[in-house]
Design an enzyme around this catalytic site. Structure first.
Site, short mmCIF file in Angstrom:
data_model
loop_
_atom_site.label_atom_id
_atom_site.label_comp_id
_atom_site.label_asym_id
_atom_site.label_seq_id
_atom_site.Cartn_x
_atom_site.Cartn_y
_atom_site.Cartn_z
N SER A 1 -7.16 58.13 109.58
CA SER A 1 -5.78 58.46 109.97
C SER A 1 -5.14 59.36 108.93
O SER A 1 -4.36 60.25 109.28
CB SER A 1 -4.95 57.18 110.10
OG SER A 1 -5.50 56.36 111.10
N LYS B 1 4.26 50.69 102.51
CA LYS B 1 3.93 52.08 102.83
C LYS B 1 4.99 52.67 103.74
O LYS B 1 5.52 51.97 104.60
CB LYS B 1 2.60 52.14 103.62
CG LYS B 1 1.36 52.10 102.78
CD LYS B 1 0.18 52.49 103.68
CE LYS B 1 -1.15 51.98 103.18
NZ LYS B 1 -2.19 52.06 104.21
N HIS C 1 -11.45 55.22 115.84
CA HIS C 1 -10.99 53.87 116.20
C HIS C 1 -11.26 53.60 117.69
O HIS C 1 -11.69 52.51 118.07
CB HIS C 1 -9.47 53.74 115.99
CG HIS C 1 -8.99 53.82 114.58
ND1 HIS C 1 -7.96 54.64 114.20
CD2 HIS C 1 -9.38 53.16 113.46
CE1 HIS C 1 -7.72 54.49 112.90
NE2 HIS C 1 -8.58 53.61 112.42
N ARG D 1 -17.94 53.27 108.05
CA ARG D 1 -18.29 54.70 108.04
C ARG D 1 -19.33 54.90 106.95
O ARG D 1 -20.37 54.29 106.96
CB ARG D 1 -17.01 55.54 107.81
CG ARG D 1 -16.03 55.45 108.98
CD ARG D 1 -14.70 56.07 108.63
NE ARG D 1 -14.12 55.37 107.49
CZ ARG D 1 -12.93 55.65 106.95
NH1 ARG D 1 -12.22 56.63 107.44
NH2 ARG D 1 -12.47 54.97 105.93
O1 PNS Z 1 -6.65 50.42 108.76
P1 PNS Z 1 -6.66 49.76 107.43
O2 PNS Z 1 -5.44 50.16 106.65
O3 PNS Z 1 -7.95 49.99 106.69
O4 PNS Z 1 -6.56 48.18 107.68
C1 PNS Z 1 -6.53 47.28 106.61
C2 PNS Z 1 -5.90 45.96 107.08
C3 PNS Z 1 -4.50 46.23 107.61
C4 PNS Z 1 -6.75 45.34 108.17
C5 PNS Z 1 -5.85 45.00 105.85
O5 PNS Z 1 -5.12 45.60 104.82
C6 PNS Z 1 -5.23 43.66 106.20
O6 PNS Z 1 -5.87 42.82 106.77
N1 PNS Z 1 -3.93 43.47 105.86
C7 PNS Z 1 -3.23 42.24 106.11
C8 PNS Z 1 -2.96 41.50 104.79
C9 PNS Z 1 -4.12 40.63 104.38
O7 PNS Z 1 -4.54 39.73 105.10
N2 PNS Z 1 -4.68 40.88 103.19
C10 PNS Z 1 -5.79 40.07 102.66
C11 PNS Z 1 -7.14 40.61 103.09
S1 PNS Z 1 -7.68 41.80 101.93
#
Ligand code: PNS
Length: 177
Positions: free
Chosen positions: A140, A53, A29, A102
């Site tokens: 993570s 979570k 990150h 990735r």
């Molecule tokens: O680090 P991550 O867990 O891969 O990040 C994912 C994240 C948090 C960016 C994604 O789940 C997100 O944008 N969550 C907010 C809720 C949302 O907007 N969901 C609709 C888009 S799929």
């Protein structure tokens, strides 16, 4: 971590969002934040609170770690939000979302998220930055797993986060095992 400076000042994006759980933030990150910070005037690192979570670290702890690990960059802002990313973007004048890619396995998930976000916020684009090969399989959850078994975290997270993980993994195992 070595910081590459750039003289490029023209045509930078104004404000981009790098959102994620960052539980905890990893060297992968951080490499991405370093590189993306050169492409924009401001990069907001947004810690997303996912109430479904059980997190390892609280949002506040995650934000503090990111603040310390990015202190050398003067165009990084740290924030947190819960709810839709599209709503955060619309409320905060964000021009684009940055995501790291990735291996090919990320692609399905990332394209689905990017296209969903465009349906919710039609002007929003996602900029994908390929992860450095060193961090191609780092996540993570891998870091948390290695920490739980007291493995060597030195290539995965900055030393001060490795130390936090050592303390937290013992507490986490007691609380949730
Ligand atoms: O680090 P991550 O867990 O891969 O990040 C994912 C994240 C948090 C960016 C994604 O789940 C997100 O944008 N969550 C907010 C809720 C949302 O907007 N969901 C609709 C888009 S799929």
């Amino acid at each position: 971590m070595a910081i590459r400076k750039t003289k490029r000042t023209k045509n930078k994006m104004k404000k981009v969002l790098f959102a994620g759980s960052f539980d905890p933030i990893t060297c992968g990150h951080l490499d991405l934040i370093n590189r993306a910070s050169l492409l924009c005037e401001t990069i907001v690192v947004g810690v997303v609170e996912n109430k479904s979570k059980v997190p390892y670290f609280t949002v506040e702890e995650r934000m503090n770690m990111i603040r310390e690990a990015t202190a050398h960059l003067d165009n990084v802002e740290i924030d947190c939000f819960s709810g839709l990313l599209a709503d955060y973007v619309n409320a905060n004048g964000i021009q684009a979302v940055v995501r790291g890619l990735r291996a090919t396995t990320d692609f399905e998930y990332e394209i689905q998220m990017s296209q969903t976000n465009r349906l919710l916020a039609p002007d929003l684009d996602t900029v994908f930055v390929t992860t450095d090969m060193k961090y191609g399989y780092l996540s993570s959850s891998t870091v948390r797993e290695v920490a739980a078994f007291h493995g060597d975290l030195s290539s995965f997270v900055p030393p001060f986060i490795a130390e936090e993980l050592c303390h937290e993994s013992a507490a986490f195992v007691c609380k949730y095992a």
